[in-house]
Design an enzyme around this catalytic site. Structure first.
Site, PDB file in Angstrom:
ATOM      1  N   TRP A  34       0.889  -1.143   0.359  1.00 11.01           N
ATOM      2  CA  TRP A  34      -0.263   0.062   0.326  1.00 11.01           C
ATOM      3  C   TRP A  34       0.299   1.079   0.538  1.00 11.01           C
ATOM      4  O   TRP A  34       1.841   1.338   0.448  1.00 11.01           O
ATOM      5  CB  TRP A  34      -0.768   0.168   1.215  1.00 11.01           C
ATOM      6  CG  TRP A  34      -2.102   1.170   0.837  1.00 11.01           C
ATOM      7  CD1 TRP A  34      -1.634   2.475   1.368  1.00 11.01           C
ATOM      8  CD2 TRP A  34      -3.045   1.293   0.241  1.00 11.01           C
ATOM      9  NE1 TRP A  34      -2.943   2.749   1.100  1.00 11.01           N
ATOM     10  CE2 TRP A  34      -3.781   1.492   0.311  1.00 11.01           C
ATOM     11  CE3 TRP A  34      -3.445  -0.275  -0.369  1.00 11.01           C
ATOM     12  CZ2 TRP A  34      -5.106   2.269  -0.173  1.00 11.01           C
ATOM     13  CZ3 TRP A  34      -5.311  -0.142  -0.944  1.00 11.01           C
ATOM     14  CH2 TRP A  34      -5.689   1.307  -0.574  1.00 11.01           C
ATOM     15  N   ASP A  44       0.590  11.325  -3.150  1.00 12.52           N
ATOM     16  CA  ASP A  44      -0.464  12.740  -2.676  1.00 12.52           C
ATOM     17  C   ASP A  44      -1.265  12.219  -1.591  1.00 12.52           C
ATOM     18  O   ASP A  44      -1.519  11.412  -1.142  1.00 12.52           O
ATOM     19  CB  ASP A  44      -0.511  13.012  -3.922  1.00 12.52           C
ATOM     20  CG  ASP A  44      -1.514  12.838  -5.012  1.00 12.52           C
ATOM     21  OD1 ASP A  44      -1.424  11.627  -4.558  1.00 12.52           O
ATOM     22  OD2 ASP A  44      -1.596  13.077  -5.792  1.00 12.52           O
ATOM     23  N   GLU A 104      -3.291   9.029  -3.225  1.00 15.36           N
ATOM     24  CA  GLU A 104      -2.215   8.419  -3.310  1.00 15.36           C
ATOM     25  C   GLU A 104      -1.379   7.554  -3.946  1.00 15.36           C
ATOM     26  O   GLU A 104      -1.645   6.442  -4.768  1.00 15.36           O
ATOM     27  CB  GLU A 104      -3.093   6.836  -2.652  1.00 15.36           C
ATOM     28  CG  GLU A 104      -3.823   7.601  -1.296  1.00 15.36           C
ATOM     29  CD  GLU A 104      -4.712   6.449  -0.436  1.00 15.36           C
ATOM     30  OE1 GLU A 104      -5.194   5.163  -0.765  1.00 15.36           O
ATOM     31  OE2 GLU A 104      -3.819   6.080   0.308  1.00 15.36           O
ATOM     32  N   GLU A 162     -17.931   8.182  -1.933  1.00 17.10           N
ATOM     33  CA  GLU A 162     -16.904   8.994  -2.308  1.00 17.10           C
ATOM     34  C   GLU A 162     -17.346   9.761  -3.920  1.00 17.10           C
ATOM     35  O   GLU A 162     -17.117  10.265  -3.654  1.00 17.10           O
ATOM     36  CB  GLU A 162     -16.161   7.846  -2.606  1.00 17.10           C
ATOM     37  CG  GLU A 162     -14.855   7.795  -2.923  1.00 17.10           C
ATOM     38  CD  GLU A 162     -13.814   7.109  -3.719  1.00 17.10           C
ATOM     39  OE1 GLU A 162     -13.570   6.415  -3.948  1.00 17.10           O
ATOM     40  OE2 GLU A 162     -12.979   6.915  -2.649  1.00 17.10           O
TER      41      GLU A 162
HETATM   42  C1  BGC Z   1      -8.122   8.158  -1.594  1.00 18.81           C
HETATM   43  C2  BGC Z   1      -7.803   8.686  -0.467  1.00 18.81           C
HETATM   44  C3  BGC Z   1      -8.682   8.679   0.678  1.00 18.81           C
HETATM   45  C4  BGC Z   1      -8.849   6.887   0.468  1.00 18.81           C
HETATM   46  C5  BGC Z   1     -10.008   6.800   2.149  1.00 18.81           C
HETATM   47  C6  BGC Z   1      -8.650   6.577  -1.295  1.00 18.81           C
HETATM   48  O1  BGC Z   1      -8.959   6.442  -2.248  1.00 18.81           O
HETATM   49  O2  BGC Z   1      -7.569   8.501  -2.517  1.00 18.81           O
HETATM   50  O3  BGC Z   1      -7.548  10.056  -0.424  1.00 18.81           O
HETATM   51  O4  BGC Z   1      -7.816   9.296   2.036  1.00 18.81           O
HETATM   52  O5  BGC Z   1      -9.082   6.456  -0.253  1.00 18.81           O
HETATM   53  O6  BGC Z   1     -10.950   6.952   1.908  1.00 18.81           O
END
Ligand code: BGC
Length: 354
Positions: free
Chosen positions: A108, A159, A162, A312
């Site tokens: 990860w 970033d 991720e 999301e």
């Molecule tokens: C996002 C992150 C977030 C994580 C958990 C990822 O897909 O890019 O910004 O912290 O999901 O929500």
């Protein structure tokens, strides 16, 4: 119709583990962890609604995660000071299991510094909004994190989405700046030297043609640049370069009602993110543009399902529809509820009650 404020608080409470950790999303396997980034915003949102007990439990969880790794952090700081590389085993992670253990997937992208900065900011907000003293353990952990960030801020890292590990990201620097500044308000330690260096780096390396860019070696925007002003305050809310950035964000990242992450994002096709749409509204509200903030708020409210869950992202005006099905097949439906989406909604909604 559900009351989305009440439902959001209930969802956050329901998915806060006994340990104090907030799960990023309960129904999405890879999000069955607590991220410093998501958790810090969620705790802040809970503080805004008087849910002090909940936010405190999160901050205690975060502090324990840090203090359990004290030796490792001290070694990392020492190595960074000597200019030596820090191995994966000696880095703080972006997310931990709800029990505070390292995740099982070593691959990860864990080396992300923004969430730690956000946590420091959120801790100070917890103190300011609750009027409670911060427990000694939390302060000790926060100072360790600050020392860690102070020696590592100019190292490339993943970033906040991720991605892009080989670059230095404007949003990451903003979060570190906001976090160090916030801790100095709490512990009175002068960190102005580091803060000025971060600001200088952003001004000199991360501005192109009068607007802020996503990262080093890039000429494009990213919605996370909103953090430069709110909440991290690295640049003033009326900074002309920020005005230009906001215009670019509106022009290239808003094709429908909500906001995309960045122009070439292809995660689930690159849809419209609830939390970013709320963040944009938060920025407008901070500029007293309640009309624009209100439009964004109503768009978000329309995206909740009949039980009041916010996902999301919404798969609309996709950057690249070819990528939607492959992600669906690989990881299943888009994460819902996403606690961070609910938190940012609560934060935006609060701006109308002040
Ligand atoms: C996002 C992150 C977030 C994580 C958990 C990822 O897909 O890019 O910004 O912290 O999901 O929500």
């Amino acid at each position: 119709m559900v009351n989305l404020v009440e439902t959001s608080i209930i969802i956050i409470q329901k998915f806060q583990s006994e340990s104090g950790a907030y799960v990023a999303s309960p129904n999405f396997p890879t999000y069955n962890y607590c991220w410093f980034r998501d958790g810090a915003f969620t705790a802040y949102a809970m503080d805004l609604y008087g849910q002090t007990e909940s936010s405190r439990r999160f901050h205690l969880w975060a502090s324990k995660v840090i203090l359990d790794r004290k030796e490792m952090i001290l070694i990392a700081i020492e190595k960074a000071r000597k200019g030596l590389p820090i191995t994966i085993q000696k880095q703080l992670h972006t997310r931990y299991t709800l029990e505070g253990e390292d995740g099982t997937k070593d691959e990860w992208p864990n080396f992300q510094l923004d969430g730690l900065g956000t946590w420091l900011w959120s801790l100070q907000q917890h103190k300011a909004n609750s009027n409670l003293e911060i427990p000694e353990d939390c302060l000790e952990a926060a100072k360790l994190v600050a020392d860690y960030l102070s020696v590592l801020w100019h190292q490339p890292c993943y970033d906040c989405w991720e991605e892009f590990p080989d670059d230095i990201h404007t949003h990451t620097l903003a979060a570190i700046y906001g976090g160090l500044n916030a801790l100095s308000i709490m512990d009175g330690k002068d960190r102005s030297g580091t803060l000025k260096e971060i600001q200088k780096f952003v001004n000199e390396q991360l501005v192109y043609d009068g607007f802020f860019v996503k990262k080093t070696h890039s000429f494009t925007v990213d919605a996370s640049l909103l953090g430069l002003v709110v909440p991290y305050g690295l640049v003033a809310i009326d900074d002309q370069r920020f005005d230009a950035t906001l215009e670019r964000i509106e022009n290239s990242l808003r094709k429908g009602g909500g906001l995309h992450r960045y122009p070439t994002d292809t995660y689930y096709g690159g849809g419209e993110w609830i939390l970013l749409t709320a963040w944009l509204g938060w920025v407008y509200a901070s500029r007293d543009d309640m009309e624009k903030a209100g439009e964004l708020l109503s768009w978000i409210e329309k995206q909740a399902d009949t039980n009041g869950n916010l996902p999301e992202q919404i798969p609309a005006t996709l950057n690249d529809p070819n990528y939607y099905q492959p992600w669906l097949r690989q990881w299943g439906e888009i994460a819902k509820p996403l606690l961070w989406s609910h938190a940012q909604y609560l934060i935006l909604k609060k701006q109308f009650q002040n």
